[in-house]
Design an enzyme around this catalytic site. Structure first.
Site, PDB file in Angstrom:
ATOM      1  N   ALA A 186      35.702  45.275  41.368  1.00 47.93           N
ATOM      2  CA  ALA A 186      34.612  44.360  41.003  1.00 47.93           C
ATOM      3  C   ALA A 186      33.729  44.864  39.873  1.00 47.93           C
ATOM      4  O   ALA A 186      32.697  44.264  39.585  1.00 47.93           O
ATOM      5  CB  ALA A 186      33.751  44.076  42.229  1.00 47.93           C
ATOM      6  N   SER A 187      34.125  45.937  39.211  1.00 56.60           N
ATOM      7  CA  SER A 187      33.277  46.473  38.141  1.00 56.60           C
ATOM      8  C   SER A 187      33.403  45.694  36.842  1.00 56.60           C
ATOM      9  O   SER A 187      32.568  45.818  35.951  1.00 56.60           O
ATOM     10  CB  SER A 187      33.602  47.951  37.889  1.00 56.60           C
ATOM     11  OG  SER A 187      34.955  48.112  37.525  1.00 56.60           O
ATOM     12  N   ARG A 188      34.453  44.874  36.730  1.00 58.46           N
ATOM     13  CA  ARG A 188      34.658  44.091  35.504  1.00 58.46           C
ATOM     14  C   ARG A 188      35.593  42.917  35.784  1.00 58.46           C
ATOM     15  O   ARG A 188      36.127  42.772  36.875  1.00 58.46           O
ATOM     16  CB  ARG A 188      35.252  44.972  34.401  1.00 58.46           C
ATOM     17  CG  ARG A 188      36.620  45.551  34.743  1.00 58.46           C
ATOM     18  CD  ARG A 188      37.185  46.382  33.598  1.00 58.46           C
ATOM     19  NE  ARG A 188      36.405  47.591  33.385  1.00 58.46           N
ATOM     20  CZ  ARG A 188      36.675  48.763  33.952  1.00 58.46           C
ATOM     21  NH1 ARG A 188      37.704  48.876  34.796  1.00 58.46           N
ATOM     22  NH2 ARG A 188      35.933  49.814  33.730  1.00 58.46           N
ATOM     23  N   ILE A 216      37.661  39.559  36.517  1.00 60.98           N
ATOM     24  CA  ILE A 216      37.633  38.501  37.522  1.00 60.98           C
ATOM     25  C   ILE A 216      36.857  38.931  38.758  1.00 60.98           C
ATOM     26  O   ILE A 216      36.098  38.147  39.332  1.00 60.98           O
ATOM     27  CB  ILE A 216      39.075  38.087  37.893  1.00 60.98           C
ATOM     28  CG1 ILE A 216      39.764  37.440  36.681  1.00 60.98           C
ATOM     29  CG2 ILE A 216      39.075  37.116  39.075  1.00 60.98           C
ATOM     30  CD1 ILE A 216      41.247  37.205  36.868  1.00 60.98           C
ATOM     31  N   GLY A 217      37.041  40.177  39.183  1.00 58.40           N
ATOM     32  CA  GLY A 217      36.322  40.664  40.363  1.00 58.40           C
ATOM     33  C   GLY A 217      34.825  40.575  40.190  1.00 58.40           C
ATOM     34  O   GLY A 217      34.102  40.133  41.093  1.00 58.40           O
ATOM     35  N   ASP A 247      39.045  54.049  45.360  1.00 59.09           N
ATOM     36  CA  ASP A 247      40.424  53.917  44.909  1.00 59.09           C
ATOM     37  C   ASP A 247      41.167  53.338  46.109  1.00 59.09           C
ATOM     38  O   ASP A 247      41.231  53.976  47.170  1.00 59.09           O
ATOM     39  CB  ASP A 247      40.991  55.284  44.522  1.00 59.09           C
ATOM     40  CG  ASP A 247      42.421  55.219  44.000  1.00 59.09           C
ATOM     41  OD1 ASP A 247      43.139  54.255  44.342  1.00 59.09           O
ATOM     42  OD2 ASP A 247      42.826  56.131  43.260  1.00 59.09           O
ATOM     43  N   TYR A 265      56.749  45.155  38.839  1.00 55.90           N
ATOM     44  CA  TYR A 265      55.457  44.455  38.866  1.00 55.90           C
ATOM     45  C   TYR A 265      55.526  43.231  39.769  1.00 55.90           C
ATOM     46  O   TYR A 265      54.617  42.978  40.567  1.00 55.90           O
ATOM     47  CB  TYR A 265      55.048  44.046  37.452  1.00 55.90           C
ATOM     48  CG  TYR A 265      53.796  43.193  37.411  1.00 55.90           C
ATOM     49  CD1 TYR A 265      52.576  43.705  37.844  1.00 55.90           C
ATOM     50  CD2 TYR A 265      53.839  41.875  36.949  1.00 55.90           C
ATOM     51  CE1 TYR A 265      51.425  42.923  37.813  1.00 55.90           C
ATOM     52  CE2 TYR A 265      52.694  41.090  36.916  1.00 55.90           C
ATOM     53  CZ  TYR A 265      51.490  41.617  37.352  1.00 55.90           C
ATOM     54  OH  TYR A 265      50.358  40.834  37.330  1.00 55.90           O
ATOM     55  N   LYS A 281      53.174  42.535  43.036  1.00 49.24           N
ATOM     56  CA  LYS A 281      52.281  41.375  43.160  1.00 49.24           C
ATOM     57  C   LYS A 281      52.691  40.500  44.335  1.00 49.24           C
ATOM     58  O   LYS A 281      51.843  39.980  45.069  1.00 49.24           O
ATOM     59  CB  LYS A 281      52.281  40.549  41.874  1.00 49.24           C
ATOM     60  CG  LYS A 281      51.562  41.190  40.710  1.00 49.24           C
ATOM     61  CD  LYS A 281      50.123  41.574  41.016  1.00 49.24           C
ATOM     62  CE  LYS A 281      49.183  40.410  41.206  1.00 49.24           C
ATOM     63  NZ  LYS A 281      47.765  40.839  41.345  1.00 49.24           N
TER      64      LYS A 281
END
Length: 417
Positions: A18-20, A22-23, A74, A168, A172
């Site tokens: 959440a630091s940048r 979409i979050g 993390d 990937y 996902k």
């Protein structure tokens, strides 16, 4: 945009990553209701390339009207997650909503994906989502508005989405399978859903993948924040859904999606994993007058003796200059099959640059393999490199960052043709 209703006032959201991006956008949307936000992310000190830390995000959340608890997390570390959850419960009395947003990406094929990258993607995307959910669930079960939201795609088993970046996709889809399984396991107790964007979202990660200029083909993170808000304010019986952002917002009555675009009216880059093939999406864009990203340059007079492929490389050569070399610093090799098979190169690294048949004098940074007919379409602006790659028509080896720069280079070249 979707208006705030106040339904999340007093709710506690635990948001990973959440630091940048979409979050953070989801956090700010909830903060405007007066929600409590646990900013669970790794970045505690400013990153040289990526904006924001858990502390700057916390400041923005509080300025927006919410309460924030920044925690160094993390999601691969069980102890860090447990400690953050305990802090959240101590500070806010519980956890109502978990947003599994943290993710890692490497769009490389099987042989080019190191096990370190495989472990990173599996550890953050799949295991991290599972582990964070597991630790939060005992507290979520006590909430009257319990939700888990995973930012992951619908489970589309079309091989097209596996063959060029298998690791990937597995990572996902692991997040998506968590949503599928836990929604059934905790039906009636916790709503569990997945959310995915219809188009590319402009984030720092997208800038790193696509290079400068990719922003015009993206939407703002706000569209995902609004879609997440719409999901998280629903009752618990809305569960087990794989939601696409724009489809949900249209159902919520949002008619003008252009407000979410970085450049309103500009063609948008489709995101991965959706049912529409890249070619179908490109055709749909053209049918609706979206020509900017697919613009074919002014036609050049053709030599009677030159083949279409030779004409293409002549046009490319006319566009090579010192500025292109300075901004790119890469050598591209094209391994072409089909009607006009052979090897060609585009040198945008040495001296004033150059174009030629055969292999470059120094090792290529990127090797691109495709049909010669598709190559001609790509350099004429009729097929985007991203879409060619996503549909399996273009195979890439080497520096993926330089490969993604090709789209911008083509746009500049076509503008001069």
């Amino acid at each position: 945009m979707l208006p705030n209703t106040g339904k999340l006032a007093g709710c506690t959201l635990f948001i990973t990553g959440a630091s940048r991006g979409i979050g953070k956008a989801i956090a700010l949307k909830a903060a405007r209701d007066g929600a409590n936000i646990v900013v669970a992310a790794k970045t505690a000190e400013a990153h040289p390339k990526l904006p924001g830390t858990i502390y700057t995000a916390a400041s923005e959340i509080e300025a927006a009207g919410g309460k924030a608890l920044p925690c160094i997390v993390d999601v691969r570390d069980e102890n860090q997650i447990s400690a953050a959850v305990e802090k959240a419960v101590d500070a806010f009395g519980g956890i109502d909503i978990l947003v599994n947003n943290a993710s890692a990406i490497s769009l490389t094929n099987t042989l080019e994906t190191s096990m370190k990258k495989v472990d990173l993607m599996m550890g953050i995307n799949t295991r991290g989502t599972y582990l964070t959910s597991k630790i939060c669930i005992p507290y979520l079960k006590k909430s009257k508005v319990a939700h888990i939201l995973n930012l992951s795609p619908p489970l589309n088993l079309n091989p097209m989405w596996f063959k060029n970046h298998c690791a990937y996709t597995i990572a996902k889809y692991g997040m998506s399978m968590c949503a599928l399984g836990m929604s059934e396991e905790y039906k009636g107790e916790i709503a569990v859903n997945a959310l995915w964007p219809k188009t590319a979202i402009h984030t720092a990660a997208m800038d790193m993948l696509g290079g400068s200029g990719v922003d015009k083909q993206c939407r703002k993170p706000d569209i995902m924040a609004d879609a997440a808000y719409a999901i998280l304010t629903k009752t618990k019986d809305f569960t087990g859904n794989f939601v696409i952002d724009e489809e949900l917002l249209q159902q919520e009555g949002i008619k003008d999606l252009d407000v979410y675009a970085i450049s309103p009216g500009h063609p948008l880059l489709p995101d991965f994993f959706l049912d529409e093939s890249p070619e179908t999406l490109a055709s749909a864009m053209e049918e609706h007058g979206a020509t900017a990203a697919f613009k074919a340059g002014k036609k050049q007079a053709k030599s009677q003796d030159a083949s279409p492929l030779q004409e293409t490389f002549k046009a490319i050569e006319r566009s090579v200059n010192e500025e292109a070399v300075k901004s790119t610093q890469g050598i591209y090799q094209f391994v072409l099959s089909g009607e006009e098979s052979g090897n060609w190169f585009l040198d945008l690294k040495n001296d004033k640059g150059g174009v030629g048949k055969g292999e470059p004098s120094t090792k290529a940074d990127v090797v691109m393999s495709m049909d010669s007919g598709d190559f001609i379409k790509m350099f004429a602006g009729k097929m985007k490199p991203t879409m060619a790659f996503m549909s399996g028509k273009l195979k890439i080896k080497g520096d993926m960052g330089l490969a993604l720069k090709l789209e911008k280079i083509l746009g500049q070249m076509n503008a001069k043709l």
